[in-house]
Design a protein around this motif. Structure first.
Motif, PDB file in Angstrom:
ATOM      1  N   TYR A  47       0.836  -1.202   0.000  1.00 53.51           N
ATOM      2  CA  TYR A  47       0.000   0.000   0.000  1.00 53.51           C
ATOM      3  C   TYR A  47       0.874   1.257   0.000  1.00 53.51           C
ATOM      4  O   TYR A  47       0.579   2.239  -0.689  1.00 53.51           O
ATOM      5  CB  TYR A  47      -0.927   0.011   1.222  1.00 53.51           C
ATOM      6  N   THR A  53      -4.153  -0.923  -3.597  1.00 52.97           N
ATOM      7  CA  THR A  53      -4.990   0.029  -2.874  1.00 52.97           C
ATOM      8  C   THR A  53      -5.337  -0.554  -1.514  1.00 52.97           C
ATOM      9  O   THR A  53      -5.763  -1.711  -1.436  1.00 52.97           O
ATOM     10  CB  THR A  53      -6.271   0.319  -3.658  1.00 52.97           C
ATOM     11  N   ASP A  57     -11.809   0.426   4.658  1.00 51.97           N
ATOM     12  CA  ASP A  57     -12.813   1.429   4.299  1.00 51.97           C
ATOM     13  C   ASP A  57     -12.493   2.780   4.916  1.00 51.97           C
ATOM     14  O   ASP A  57     -12.734   3.835   4.313  1.00 51.97           O
ATOM     15  CB  ASP A  57     -14.197   0.965   4.752  1.00 51.97           C
ATOM     16  N   GLY A  59      -9.584   3.910   5.577  1.00 56.23           N
ATOM     17  CA  GLY A  59      -8.295   4.426   5.142  1.00 56.23           C
ATOM     18  C   GLY A  59      -7.270   4.447   6.254  1.00 56.23           C
ATOM     19  O   GLY A  59      -6.193   5.025   6.107  1.00 56.23           O
ATOM     20  N   THR A  60      -7.617   3.839   7.396  1.00 57.37           N
ATOM     21  CA  THR A  60      -6.702   3.776   8.534  1.00 57.37           C
ATOM     22  C   THR A  60      -6.696   2.369   9.106  1.00 57.37           C
ATOM     23  O   THR A  60      -7.672   1.630   8.972  1.00 57.37           O
ATOM     24  CB  THR A  60      -7.105   4.775   9.637  1.00 57.37           C
ATOM     25  N   SER A  93      -2.146   5.516   8.397  1.00 55.33           N
ATOM     26  CA  SER A  93      -3.122   6.299   7.656  1.00 55.33           C
ATOM     27  C   SER A  93      -2.708   6.335   6.191  1.00 55.33           C
ATOM     28  O   SER A  93      -1.558   6.646   5.874  1.00 55.33           O
ATOM     29  CB  SER A  93      -3.189   7.735   8.212  1.00 55.33           C
ATOM     30  N   PHE A  94      -3.638   6.006   5.308  1.00 54.46           N
ATOM     31  CA  PHE A  94      -3.362   5.986   3.873  1.00 54.46           C
ATOM     32  C   PHE A  94      -4.136   7.122   3.217  1.00 54.46           C
ATOM     33  O   PHE A  94      -5.265   6.952   2.766  1.00 54.46           O
ATOM     34  CB  PHE A  94      -3.750   4.635   3.277  1.00 54.46           C
ATOM     35  N   GLN A  96      -5.360   9.768   4.757  1.00 49.92           N
ATOM     36  CA  GLN A  96      -6.379  10.348   5.630  1.00 49.92           C
ATOM     37  C   GLN A  96      -5.737  11.452   6.479  1.00 49.92           C
ATOM     38  O   GLN A  96      -5.372  12.482   5.971  1.00 49.92           O
ATOM     39  CB  GLN A  96      -7.027   9.250   6.488  1.00 49.92           C
ATOM     40  N   ASN A 227      -0.584  10.944  -2.268  1.00 47.02           N
ATOM     41  CA  ASN A 227      -1.290  10.816  -0.999  1.00 47.02           C
ATOM     42  C   ASN A 227      -0.258  10.741   0.124  1.00 47.02           C
ATOM     43  O   ASN A 227       0.686   9.953   0.047  1.00 47.02           O
ATOM     44  CB  ASN A 227      -2.159   9.555  -0.973  1.00 47.02           C
ATOM     45  N   ASN A 229       0.973   9.670   3.710  1.00 44.26           N
ATOM     46  CA  ASN A 229       0.652   8.534   4.567  1.00 44.26           C
ATOM     47  C   ASN A 229       1.340   8.633   5.922  1.00 44.26           C
ATOM     48  O   ASN A 229       2.359   9.304   6.068  1.00 44.26           O
ATOM     49  CB  ASN A 229       1.083   7.225   3.882  1.00 44.26           C
TER      50      ASN A 229
END
Length: 893
Positions: A47, A53, A57, A59-60, A93-94, A96, A227, A229
């Protein structure tokens, strides 16, 4: 606060903050760059690298990952903050939250009162470090959190900048330290003393992409990540040290019980002080640390061996045994250490209890083997020391010390200790040079292996948008759409005749290799176009099927609809073999018990092999019983049921899983005959056990220390095997004029007659040798007052012949001083022996020393006792020169 409570509080804090709890992955992952998982973020690498991906859901995510770091094992125990095994708690965290969110979550958990679910640390004792150029993080710490500026220190790339060591995501980090007080060192924060100020949490802010470069900091920042992270890591053991008010990680609730057990076994006290006490304390810590690491590695399915993970485990276990002996332990110790550490770790890892017997068996058997190694190594050391002292030297060559370490598994500190007792020193410079050369080779090998890491980012588009739908459980052919073509590592829009390609389909009936079952073979066809599929592999967390094929005729375009066909003969044979593997596993556990645990398998049409962790060789009776039980299951025509359920429900049903495999929440269960066999398995199987046909167990063998392998045929391959065996038995019966059912008795009679004939020939040979020795005695010459007999014997004599004749000649020459040297030439080898009478030994002559000298002339070496020694060389042209050298040596006596 106990360690298991620290784990629970950490997880609950982040679950309450919306994070998905992710169970620890196995220490063993399918990653060519790692022997073991060595950081909490490793399972999340795809990831962070952008290859997949994140499936969360929110994102954490949060996890407490088992980790093992084995670099510089020899340094373990010297410091009191590092372990080879540790638990890394982390939140991720991805795309977020970023710096402020990560900092606030960490600070609140550390400083909130224990009554409110936090750890209750005094904020005044917390210091933080940030990357030199990270003004944003420093501002958050000072103005949002309220940490005084004097407790925020800036460090460079070496300390506060993170990357994976390869091109990819990277970013600055911020570390949180706890001030343990002036009794632990000087004031001034982490920059001044990182012993007093203990690092407990590292927050990594992944915001950039780095380029090539070997050293930390020796790379270029190429740009920003799309993004941003978060990856954090809190050391459970270090926090336990603080919360339990102990001086170091070895005195926490997890490891100190092992130290106490060691004190009872050895009679030595931990923390006694003084130079000797400091050395003893290191050994105590080695035992505690390595016991836990070895136990956790065995728990995840590793057994001792001479390579890879098995070699690391072997080193750990042997260092435990060696350390215990140096502390004064007698006899076996591993069982006590393992039971103690399993008791402390079980609250956090309940699976330990059900594997206790297996863990003990693996560890105890390795200890027994090592005790024998110590015995043989001691013998080899005695020989080396005698040679050194015999030549008038006082230093044991470093090369010989390294040979003891590398070949015989003999620890260097034992070599040093024994050398001191023998009045010798060890050439440590040469030893260290040999060790460095070995480490350099290992590092080069490790670096080379890193190139094997598949770049899955090539497939990310398809993994994200079009996970392959597998329909092969229900059909062998299906219409499919070509959604991807790869040739030579690049995406293409079309392929032509002769191309080697990877084809990605939206739907496929072809089974991708997994669970020990080889991939299906088959065809992809459309019109006149034919592609021969020779392999199918899973990519992207096993979501995408990649069909490896050769374009036999025509061409194929992206987007075409094709017919995908499984070779029915291949699938039929594969199903038979895979279901037969389950029968063998069930039969094995009936015969050997539940401690015989699967360690891997491979099955293809008509053939299977099944690896399992077990230390003892199976008897022929056990193997026969396994074959009978498996074939009884075939005859019983058991129904083979497959269904999907939750992982927890499958475990409750008693379904067995493969060590090192990471399963999702939903699993596929294969049940054969109700309780007879129930396993987690994603492979293809027959509908009824009778469809397997006969199962022919070929035998079993060792595939490493503590690991065995059973091989077998299934279906028509079994029939062919039995037919061949029957034809062989029929031919023997005809040749020996004996009914088939009487063959064993007849062969036993012939074997006994052959042994008797061989024994008679050997007796005649001994008589002939005795007659020769009677004549040879007359050839002895006298040098001073010592008789010397050197004879080149006829070609073809063995080392055993040498020993027999040398012993006989020594007896014939009586107790007066005499030395006998014999040599021969046999198939390019030069066996030789030296014997000395009691009178010669009294004069200081040692056969072992003389045989070593002689070996130098014939390209060989040897050893033995003062009165008899032997060896073997490869250069017969040096025999006479060797005789002359020994003749001159005796002249000196």
């Amino acid at each position: 606060m106990q360690t298991h409570e620290i784990r629970d509080r950490f997880t609950q804090h982040f679950v309450d903050a919306g994070h998905i709890p992710v169970p620890s992955a196995s220490l063993i992952l399918d990653d060519p760059t790692l022997l073991f998982v060595n950081a909490g973020m490793v399972p999340f690498k795809p990831y962070f690298l952008g290859q997949q991906t994140p499936p969360f859901d929110s994102g954490t995510a949060t996890s407490i990952q088992k980790c093992v770091r084995t670099l510089d094992i020899e340094e373990v125990g010297i410091t009191t903050r590092h372990n080879t095994f540790f638990q890394m708690a982390g939140n991720f965290s991805f795309g977020q939250y970023f710096k402020e969110g990560a900092i606030e979550l960490a600070w609140s958990l550390l400083t909130n009162s224990q009554a409110d679910g936090g750890f209750g640390l005094d904020p005044e004792r917390l210091w933080v470090t940030v990357y030199t150029e990270d003004d944003e993080a420093a501002e958050i710490w000072e103005n949002k959190i309220g940490v005084p500026a004097e407790r925020i220190q800036r460090m460079g790339m070496e300390d506060n900048f993170w990357s994976m060591g390869v091109p990819g995501p990277c970013g600055p980090s911020s570390e949180i330290y706890y001030d343990r007080g002036p009794e632990h060192g000087k004031e001034g924060g982490p920059i001044a003393d990182d012993n007093r100020y203990m690092e407990i949490w590292n927050l990594v802010f992944m915001e950039s992409i780095r380029g090539e470069g070997d050293k930390k900091g020796g790379f270029e920042i190429l740009g920003e990540l799309p993004n941003k992270n978060i990856d954090t890591g809190l050391g459970i053991e270090r926090l336990a040290c603080i919360l339990q008010g102990v001086d170091n990680v070895y005195e926490t609730d997890l490891l100190h019980p092992v130290i106490e057990a060691t004190e009872k076994l050895t009679g030595t006290t931990y923390g006694a002080g003084g130079k000797e006490g400091e050395l003893s304390d290191v050994r105590f810590r080695v035992i505690a640390d390595h016991s836990r690491t070895a136990m956790m590695i065995i728990l995840d399915g590793v057994t001792p061996s001479n390579e890879g993970r098995g070699y690391i485990l072997r080193r750990l276990l042997r260092r435990i045994v060696r350390s215990a002996r140096l502390l004064g332990a007698q006899g076996t110790t591993i069982e006590t250490f393992m039971n103690t550490i399993m008791d402390t770790m079980a609250p956090s890892f309940p699976e330990i209890e059900q594997n206790r017997e297996r863990i003990l068996r693996v560890a105890v058997n390795e200890e027994k083997a090592f005790l024998k190694t110590l015995e043989s190594g001691t013998h080899r050391f005695d020989e080396a020391a005698a040679t050194v002292k015999g030549s008038g030297q006082t230093v044991l060559p470093g090369g010989q010390a390294f040979e003891l370490h590398d070949t015989y598994g003999f620890p260097i500190d034992l070599t040093l200790e024994m050398a001191a007792e023998a009045g010798l020193e060890v050439d440590m410079a040469a030893f260290d040079a040999a060790m460095k050369e070995q480490r350099d080779r290992a590092k080069a090998d490790s670096k080379a292996k890193k190139t094997g890491n598949i770049d899955e980012s090539l497939y990310r588009e398809w993994v994200d948008a079009h996970p392959t739908e597998f329909v092969g459980f229900d059909t062998l052919d299906h219409d499919s759409k070509v959604i991807g073509l790869v040739r030579g590592g690049e995406k293409v829009g079309e392929v032509g005749q002769g191309d080697e390609v990877e084809v990605i389909l939206d739907i496929t009936p072809m089974y991708a290799e997994g669970g020990g079952q080889l991939a299906d073979r088959g065809r992809i066809v459309v019109g006149d176009t034919v592609l021969s599929v020779h392999d199918v592999q899973k990519v992207g967390n096993k979501k995408l099927w990649v069909h490896k094929a050769t374009v036999e005729n025509g061409g194929l375009d992206l987007g075409q609809t094709v017919r995908t066909e499984v070779n029915p003969t291949w699938r039929h044979g594969a199903r038979q073999a895979h279901t037969a593997t389950h029968l063998i596993h069930a039969a094995l556990r009936q015969v050997l018990g539940p401690t015989a645990v699967q360690a891997g398998s491979m099955n293809k049409p008509g053939y299977l092999r099944f690896d399992f962790n077990y230390t003892d060789q199976l008897t022929s009776a056990q193997l026969d019983e396994i074959a009978v039980i498996a074939n009884q299951a075939v005859d019983a025509d058991f129904a083979v049921n497959t269904f999907e359920t939750s992982l927890e429900r499958a475990k409750e049903m008693g379904a067995m899983a493969l060590f090192g495999e990471n399963y999702g929440d939903e699993v596929r269960v294969v049940e054969i005959g109700g309780p007879f066999s129930i396993e987690l398995c994603g492979g293809t199987h027959v509908e009824h056990s009778s469809q397997i046909g006969p199962v022919a167990v070929l035998g079993e063998s060792s595939v490493g220390s503590g690991a065995r392998r059973i091989e077998a045929y299934s279906g028509m391959d079994s029939f062919a095997f039995f037919s061949k065996e029957a034809a062989l038995a029929s031919g023997l019966a005809e040749e020996l004029k004996t009914p088939t059912d009487q063959l064993p008795e007849r062969i036993a009679q012939l074997t006994e007659r052959l042994r008797a004939a061989e024994k008679e020939i050997e007796n005649l040979r001994k008589k002939e040798l005795a007659n020769q020795t009677g004549e040879l005695v007359k050839q002895a010459e006298t040098i001073g007052d010592i008789k010397f007999l050197a004879v080149k014997l006829p070609d073809g004599l063995t080392g055993g012949d040498m020993r027999t004749m040398a012993t006989d000649l020594r007896g014939r020459l009586g107790s007066d001083p005499a030395v006998i040297v014999l040599a021969s030439s046999t198939d390019g080898k030069v066996p030789f022996a030296v014997a000395a009478t009691p009178g010669a030994v009294d004069k200081g002559i040692k056969a072992g020393q003389y045989v070593g000298m002689f070996g130098g002339y014939v390209g060989g070496k040897g050893g033995g006792k003062p009165d008899l020694a032997q060896g073997s060389g490869s250069d017969a042209s040096g025999i006479e020169a060797g005789f002359t050298a020994l003749r001159e040596e005796i002249g000196k006596v």
